[in-house]
Design an enzyme around this catalytic site. Structure first.
Site, PDB file in Angstrom:
ATOM      1  N   GLU A   3      15.625   9.371 -32.249  1.00  0.00           N
ATOM      2  CA  GLU A   3      16.871   9.246 -31.493  1.00  0.00           C
ATOM      3  C   GLU A   3      17.216   7.767 -31.364  1.00  0.00           C
ATOM      4  O   GLU A   3      16.422   6.986 -30.842  1.00  0.00           O
ATOM      5  CB  GLU A   3      16.683   9.865 -30.100  1.00  0.00           C
ATOM      6  CG  GLU A   3      17.953   9.880 -29.297  1.00  0.00           C
ATOM      7  CD  GLU A   3      17.754  10.449 -27.889  1.00  0.00           C
ATOM      8  OE1 GLU A   3      16.796  10.044 -27.210  1.00  0.00           O
ATOM      9  OE2 GLU A   3      18.571  11.283 -27.478  1.00  0.00           O
ATOM     10  N   CYS A  19      23.122  12.316 -25.207  1.00  0.00           N
ATOM     11  CA  CYS A  19      21.898  13.031 -25.588  1.00  0.00           C
ATOM     12  C   CYS A  19      22.146  14.084 -26.659  1.00  0.00           C
ATOM     13  O   CYS A  19      21.325  14.294 -27.537  1.00  0.00           O
ATOM     14  CB  CYS A  19      21.308  13.692 -24.353  1.00  0.00           C
ATOM     15  SG  CYS A  19      22.517  14.708 -23.492  1.00  0.00           S
ATOM     16  N   SER A  44      22.150  -4.856 -11.516  1.00  0.00           N
ATOM     17  CA  SER A  44      23.042  -4.135 -12.417  1.00  0.00           C
ATOM     18  C   SER A  44      23.925  -5.157 -13.118  1.00  0.00           C
ATOM     19  O   SER A  44      24.579  -5.980 -12.481  1.00  0.00           O
ATOM     20  CB  SER A  44      23.911  -3.119 -11.672  1.00  0.00           C
ATOM     21  OG  SER A  44      24.827  -2.562 -12.602  1.00  0.00           O
ATOM     22  N   VAL A  45      23.909  -5.096 -14.428  1.00  0.00           N
ATOM     23  CA  VAL A  45      24.623  -6.072 -15.251  1.00  0.00           C
ATOM     24  C   VAL A  45      25.840  -5.392 -15.871  1.00  0.00           C
ATOM     25  O   VAL A  45      25.750  -4.224 -16.292  1.00  0.00           O
ATOM     26  CB  VAL A  45      23.658  -6.592 -16.349  1.00  0.00           C
ATOM     27  CG1 VAL A  45      24.396  -7.361 -17.425  1.00  0.00           C
ATOM     28  CG2 VAL A  45      22.558  -7.434 -15.723  1.00  0.00           C
ATOM     29  N   GLU A 103      21.269  23.203 -16.952  1.00  0.00           N
ATOM     30  CA  GLU A 103      22.204  22.704 -15.952  1.00  0.00           C
ATOM     31  C   GLU A 103      23.537  23.401 -16.178  1.00  0.00           C
ATOM     32  O   GLU A 103      23.795  23.970 -17.239  1.00  0.00           O
ATOM     33  CB  GLU A 103      22.335  21.178 -16.068  1.00  0.00           C
ATOM     34  CG  GLU A 103      20.996  20.508 -15.801  1.00  0.00           C
ATOM     35  CD  GLU A 103      21.055  19.024 -15.479  1.00  0.00           C
ATOM     36  OE1 GLU A 103      21.553  18.259 -16.313  1.00  0.00           O
ATOM     37  OE2 GLU A 103      20.585  18.644 -14.378  1.00  0.00           O
ATOM     38  N   GLU A 107      15.913  17.536 -18.927  1.00  0.00           N
ATOM     39  CA  GLU A 107      17.048  17.317 -19.833  1.00  0.00           C
ATOM     40  C   GLU A 107      16.722  16.077 -20.642  1.00  0.00           C
ATOM     41  O   GLU A 107      16.893  14.956 -20.159  1.00  0.00           O
ATOM     42  CB  GLU A 107      18.336  17.103 -19.025  1.00  0.00           C
ATOM     43  CG  GLU A 107      18.791  18.311 -18.231  1.00  0.00           C
ATOM     44  CD  GLU A 107      19.316  19.439 -19.106  1.00  0.00           C
ATOM     45  OE1 GLU A 107      19.456  19.255 -20.331  1.00  0.00           O
ATOM     46  OE2 GLU A 107      19.580  20.516 -18.555  1.00  0.00           O
ATOM     47  N   LYS A 119      17.162   9.507  -7.599  1.00  0.00           N
ATOM     48  CA  LYS A 119      16.885   8.145  -8.052  1.00  0.00           C
ATOM     49  C   LYS A 119      17.673   7.881  -9.330  1.00  0.00           C
ATOM     50  O   LYS A 119      17.379   8.436 -10.383  1.00  0.00           O
ATOM     51  CB  LYS A 119      15.393   7.949  -8.347  1.00  0.00           C
ATOM     52  CG  LYS A 119      15.083   6.464  -8.621  1.00  0.00           C
ATOM     53  CD  LYS A 119      13.781   6.242  -9.335  1.00  0.00           C
ATOM     54  CE  LYS A 119      13.874   6.420 -10.819  1.00  0.00           C
ATOM     55  NZ  LYS A 119      14.830   5.504 -11.503  1.00  0.00           N
ATOM     56  N   PRO A 120      18.711   7.026  -9.233  1.00  0.00           N
ATOM     57  CA  PRO A 120      19.463   6.708 -10.449  1.00  0.00           C
ATOM     58  C   PRO A 120      18.608   5.856 -11.377  1.00  0.00           C
ATOM     59  O   PRO A 120      17.585   5.311 -10.969  1.00  0.00           O
ATOM     60  CB  PRO A 120      20.640   5.865  -9.943  1.00  0.00           C
ATOM     61  CG  PRO A 120      20.549   5.806  -8.466  1.00  0.00           C
ATOM     62  CD  PRO A 120      19.194   6.286  -8.055  1.00  0.00           C
ATOM     63  N   ASN A 180      23.313   6.868 -19.081  1.00  0.00           N
ATOM     64  CA  ASN A 180      24.510   7.055 -19.909  1.00  0.00           C
ATOM     65  C   ASN A 180      25.652   7.765 -19.177  1.00  0.00           C
ATOM     66  O   ASN A 180      26.813   7.512 -19.459  1.00  0.00           O
ATOM     67  CB  ASN A 180      24.153   7.773 -21.213  1.00  0.00           C
ATOM     68  CG  ASN A 180      23.566   9.141 -20.980  1.00  0.00           C
ATOM     69  OD1 ASN A 180      23.056   9.438 -19.901  1.00  0.00           O
ATOM     70  ND2 ASN A 180      23.644   9.985 -21.976  1.00  0.00           N
ATOM     71  N   ALA A 223      19.384   9.272 -15.974  1.00  0.00           N
ATOM     72  CA  ALA A 223      19.462   8.315 -17.089  1.00  0.00           C
ATOM     73  C   ALA A 223      20.701   7.436 -16.882  1.00  0.00           C
ATOM     74  O   ALA A 223      21.496   7.675 -15.971  1.00  0.00           O
ATOM     75  CB  ALA A 223      19.550   9.071 -18.415  1.00  0.00           C
TER      76      ALA A 223
HETATM   77  N1  NAD Z   1      19.553  16.228 -22.096  1.00  0.00           N
HETATM   78  C1  NAD Z   1      20.358  15.533 -21.325  1.00  0.00           C
HETATM   79  O1  NAD Z   1      21.101  16.087 -20.543  1.00  0.00           O
HETATM   80  C2  NAD Z   1      20.365  14.032 -21.375  1.00  0.00           C
HETATM   81  C3  NAD Z   1      21.454  13.365 -20.837  1.00  0.00           C
HETATM   82  C4  NAD Z   1      21.465  11.980 -20.879  1.00  0.00           C
HETATM   83  C5  NAD Z   1      20.402  11.285 -21.442  1.00  0.00           C
HETATM   84  N2  NAD Z   1      19.353  11.944 -21.962  1.00  0.00           N
HETATM   85  C6  NAD Z   1      18.245  11.201 -22.583  1.00  0.00           C
HETATM   86  O2  NAD Z   1      17.889  10.071 -21.796  1.00  0.00           O
HETATM   87  C7  NAD Z   1      17.417   9.017 -22.607  1.00  0.00           C
HETATM   88  C8  NAD Z   1      18.103   7.717 -22.266  1.00  0.00           C
HETATM   89  O3  NAD Z   1      18.003   7.450 -20.912  1.00  0.00           O
HETATM   90  P1  NAD Z   1      16.935   6.420 -20.304  1.00  0.00           P
HETATM   91  O4  NAD Z   1      16.639   5.345 -21.288  1.00  0.00           O
HETATM   92  O5  NAD Z   1      17.411   6.092 -18.943  1.00  0.00           O
HETATM   93  O6  NAD Z   1      15.634   7.344 -20.219  1.00  0.00           O
HETATM   94  P2  NAD Z   1      14.225   6.996 -19.583  1.00  0.00           P
HETATM   95  O7  NAD Z   1      13.369   8.129 -19.929  1.00  0.00           O
HETATM   96  O8  NAD Z   1      13.788   5.635 -19.917  1.00  0.00           O
HETATM   97  O9  NAD Z   1      14.483   6.988 -17.998  1.00  0.00           O
HETATM   98  C9  NAD Z   1      15.040   8.077 -17.335  1.00  0.00           C
HETATM   99  C10 NAD Z   1      14.759   7.958 -15.850  1.00  0.00           C
HETATM  100  O10 NAD Z   1      13.384   8.197 -15.604  1.00  0.00           O
HETATM  101  C11 NAD Z   1      12.838   7.185 -14.783  1.00  0.00           C
HETATM  102  N3  NAD Z   1      11.424   7.080 -15.109  1.00  0.00           N
HETATM  103  C12 NAD Z   1      10.849   6.412 -16.131  1.00  0.00           C
HETATM  104  N4  NAD Z   1       9.504   6.607 -16.122  1.00  0.00           N
HETATM  105  C13 NAD Z   1       9.235   7.429 -15.082  1.00  0.00           C
HETATM  106  C14 NAD Z   1       8.042   8.011 -14.557  1.00  0.00           C
HETATM  107  N5  NAD Z   1       6.863   7.784 -15.113  1.00  0.00           N
HETATM  108  N6  NAD Z   1       8.151   8.821 -13.471  1.00  0.00           N
HETATM  109  C15 NAD Z   1       9.333   9.078 -12.921  1.00  0.00           C
HETATM  110  N7  NAD Z   1      10.506   8.539 -13.359  1.00  0.00           N
HETATM  111  C16 NAD Z   1      10.450   7.728 -14.432  1.00  0.00           C
HETATM  112  C17 NAD Z   1      13.687   5.976 -15.108  1.00  0.00           C
HETATM  113  O11 NAD Z   1      13.594   5.018 -14.084  1.00  0.00           O
HETATM  114  C18 NAD Z   1      15.067   6.603 -15.248  1.00  0.00           C
HETATM  115  O12 NAD Z   1      15.647   6.803 -13.971  1.00  0.00           O
HETATM  116  C19 NAD Z   1      17.688   9.463 -24.014  1.00  0.00           C
HETATM  117  O13 NAD Z   1      16.510   9.955 -24.630  1.00  0.00           O
HETATM  118  C20 NAD Z   1      18.673  10.598 -23.863  1.00  0.00           C
HETATM  119  O14 NAD Z   1      18.685  11.513 -24.900  1.00  0.00           O
HETATM  120  C21 NAD Z   1      19.318  13.313 -21.926  1.00  0.00           C
HETATM  121  C1  BTL Z   2      25.467  16.247 -20.975  1.00  0.00           C
HETATM  122  N1  BTL Z   2      26.284  15.354 -21.788  1.00  0.00           N
HETATM  123  C2  BTL Z   2      26.318  15.841 -23.152  1.00  0.00           C
HETATM  124  C3  BTL Z   2      27.626  15.325 -21.272  1.00  0.00           C
HETATM  125  C4  BTL Z   2      25.779  14.012 -21.667  1.00  0.00           C
HETATM  126  C5  BTL Z   2      24.453  13.784 -22.256  1.00  0.00           C
HETATM  127  O1  BTL Z   2      24.078  12.665 -22.564  1.00  0.00           O
HETATM  128  K     K Z   3      24.573  -1.948 -15.408  1.00  0.00           K
END
Ligand code: NAD
Ligand code: BTL
Ligand code: K
Length: 487
Positions: free
Chosen positions: A384, A284, A26-27, A461, A250, A176-177, A153, A151
């Site tokens: 996006e 998101c 973690s950076v 959610e 999500e 899994k974070p 964020n 994710a």
């Molecule tokens: N709708 C919402 O509530 C919401 C909230 C926050 C972020 N997001 C979305 O998340 C994205 C950004 O987050 P990110 O870059 O971490 O997304 P990502 O899709 O790269 O990764 C999300 C998670 O999935 C895991 N993952 C990746 N490939 C997988 C696989 N094949 N099987 C199981 N797990 C896997 C990753 O390790 C990570 O924990 C954006 O598109 C954003 O819009 C959505």
């Molecule tokens: C769910 N919300 C909007 C708070 C964070 C999404 O990235």
């Molecule tokens: K970090």
């Protein structure tokens, strides 16, 4: 700067390590320093976590909903007592300014634990169905072992938004974070145990896209709730479908925020800025397509430019900082690429568009950026970006803007700014999205459902609606008379 946890994983109530897993670092996004070195879960760790959840779930589901709720509410209280410490950890892990995390991250997690702890005793009731002499009843039963995948964020919020309804309903969870922000979930696991959660009901395993499938494909897992991008959502949903598992998705968005010419302009600009620049644009539901009615376009742009250029960018730990860096070097590259595409495809750069001065060169900063004259076909209007980039598009009338707002594969959110009450409701009624705002943007209190339609996902959610996604109905038919068989 260090934030090394006792070990990488939290299983069956304690920290666990397996150094055979690939290294995850973690950076700190503001300086590029390594905060913690962890290991991704090996197959053995994933097995241990699922087995521990499976064992613990039986005992947890047998407790009364009131007793389960009490544990969650205690955990909420502890999170609030430690808000400063948790917020600092969230700021280190994500680079989001402390001025945000202190009000929005652990606080939102605590709200969720408090809310689901509170409704557990009443919202899980079944029904009684009279059938003449006979009758039936329904029960809302937990699914079993649920997997949460986060994710980067909103790491602590996402963890709690999944754990709280799952646990309130009597499930166990393996979470899994994101590999980019692995730290907060471990603290939440510790707090839940301190609040009285039986060992094994909530477990955290670290890992990346290679690790996720170990959990998703595990035969003892009943449900997966993912917060992530659309491509990941498609993969996870496809894997879950192979074993007919429940899923909540999500995913991402490219949401419209529509400003009519009768709107309170400063309020609309405030909404648009919050809906594009909060969390350095890594939200998101952001309203990244800002449609402005032509008559007020230049007025909006000049005010938006002026306010954007006053945003205080800097050290996220400084209380005065309003915008921090992006979460990672890779995310910054992605955002800078989109900015270059915007320029190349002919959008007019109003402000920003590069790397700011006066911040650490090692940090992953990008200037808050506004493009005008964006047209529907441009890459920056379709994909996006997940960074502080606002696209302003012009429109003439209501019917036109509704059609253009809906012309996207995404359907997470949307917003309308107008003083015309009928128009506000008429427009949101026609926008295809899961969550809509009138004269504000991005507010997501735990009381209201949140989630997407179209490619932005399914399931909800927050609110009592989330419990439906962590339970299933069991129906029992009760006969009061002897069976009359014709043979
Ligand atoms: N709708 C919402 O509530 C919401 C909230 C926050 C972020 N997001 C979305 O998340 C994205 C950004 O987050 P990110 O870059 O971490 O997304 P990502 O899709 O790269 O990764 C999300 C998670 O999935 C895991 N993952 C990746 N490939 C997988 C696989 N094949 N099987 C199981 N797990 C896997 C990753 O390790 C990570 O924990 C954006 O598109 C954003 O819009 C959505
Ligand atoms: C769910 N919300 C909007 C708070 C964070 C999404 O990235
Ligand atoms: K970090």
């Amino acid at each position: 700067m260090r934030a090394q946890p006792a070990a990488s994983h939290f299983i069956d109530g304690e920290y666990v390590e397996d150094a055979a897993g690939t290294v995850i670092e973690s950076v700190y996004p503001a300086t590029g320093e390594v905060l913690a070195r962890l290991h991704a879960a090996t197959q053995a760790i994933a097995e241990r976590a699922v087995a521990s959840a499976r064992r613990a779930q039986v005992e947890w589901a047998a407790m009364s909903p009131t007793a389960r709720g009490r544990v969650l509410r205690r955990a909420a209280d502890i999170m609030r007592e430690r808000n400063r410490e948790l917020s600092e950890l969230e700021t280190l892990d994500t680079g989001k300014p402390i001025q945000e995390t202190i009000v929005a991250d652990p606080t939102s997690g605590a709200d969720s634990l408090e809310f689901f702890g509170g409704i557990a005793a009443t919202a899980l009731n079944g029904s009684h169905i009279p059938l003449g002499g006979d009758w039936a009843y329904t029960k809302r039963v937990p699914l079993g072992v649920c997997v949460g995948i986060g994710a980067w964020n909103y790491p602590q919020q996402i963890c709690c938004w999944k754990a709280a309804p799952a646990l309130a309903a009597g499930n166990a969870m393996v979470f899994k974070p994101s590999e980019t922000t692995p730290l907060g979930a471990l603290k939440i696991a510790e707090i839940l145990v301190e609040a009285g959660l039986p060992r094994g009901v909530f477990n955290v395993v670290q890992g990346d896209r290679e690790t996720g499938p170990l959990l998703v494909n595990h035969p003892d897992v009943a449900k997966i709730s993912l917060t992530g991008s659309v491509p990941t959502g498609r993969k996870v949903a496809a894997a879950a479908a192979g074993q007919l598992k429940h899923v909540t998705m999500e995913l991402g968005g490219k949401s419209p925020l529509i400003v009519f010419d009768d709107a309170d302009i400063d309020s609309a600009i405030g909404g648009a800025m919050l809906g594009n620049f909060y969390s350095t644009g890594q939200v998101c539901s952001n309203g990244t397509r800002v449609f402005v009615q032509k008559r007020i376009k230049e007025q909006v742009l000049s005010r938006l430019k002026e306010r954007t250029e006053k945003i205080v960018i800097g050290d996220p730990m400084d209380e005065a900082t309003q915008m921090g860096p992006l979460v990672s070097r890779a995310q910054r590259e992605k955002v800078l690429d989109y900015i270059e595409k915007g320029k190349a495809e002919g959008a007019r750069l109003v402000t920003g568009g590069g790397i700011p001065n006066d911040v650490s060169r090692e940090g992953f900063y990008v200037q808050p950026t506004v493009f005008a004259n964006v047209t529907d076909g441009m890459t920056i209007a379709r994909e996006e970006i997940f960074g502080p980039v606002t696209c302003v598009l012009d429109f003439d009338d209501e019917a036109e803007v509704i059609e253009r707002a809906n012309a996207t594969e995404f359907g997470l959110s949307g917003g309308v700014f107008t003083r015309d009450l009928s128009r506000a409701h008429r427009v949101v009624d026609q926008l295809h999205a899961g969550t809509l705002w009138i004269n504000t943007y991005n507010l997501c209190p735990v009381e209201i459902p949140f989630g997407g339609s179209k490619q932005s996902g399914f399931g909800r959610e927050n609110s009592a609606a989330a419990l439906e996604h962590y339970t299933e109905l069991k129906t029992v038919y009760v006969a009061m008379d002897p069976v009359e068989a014709p043979y």
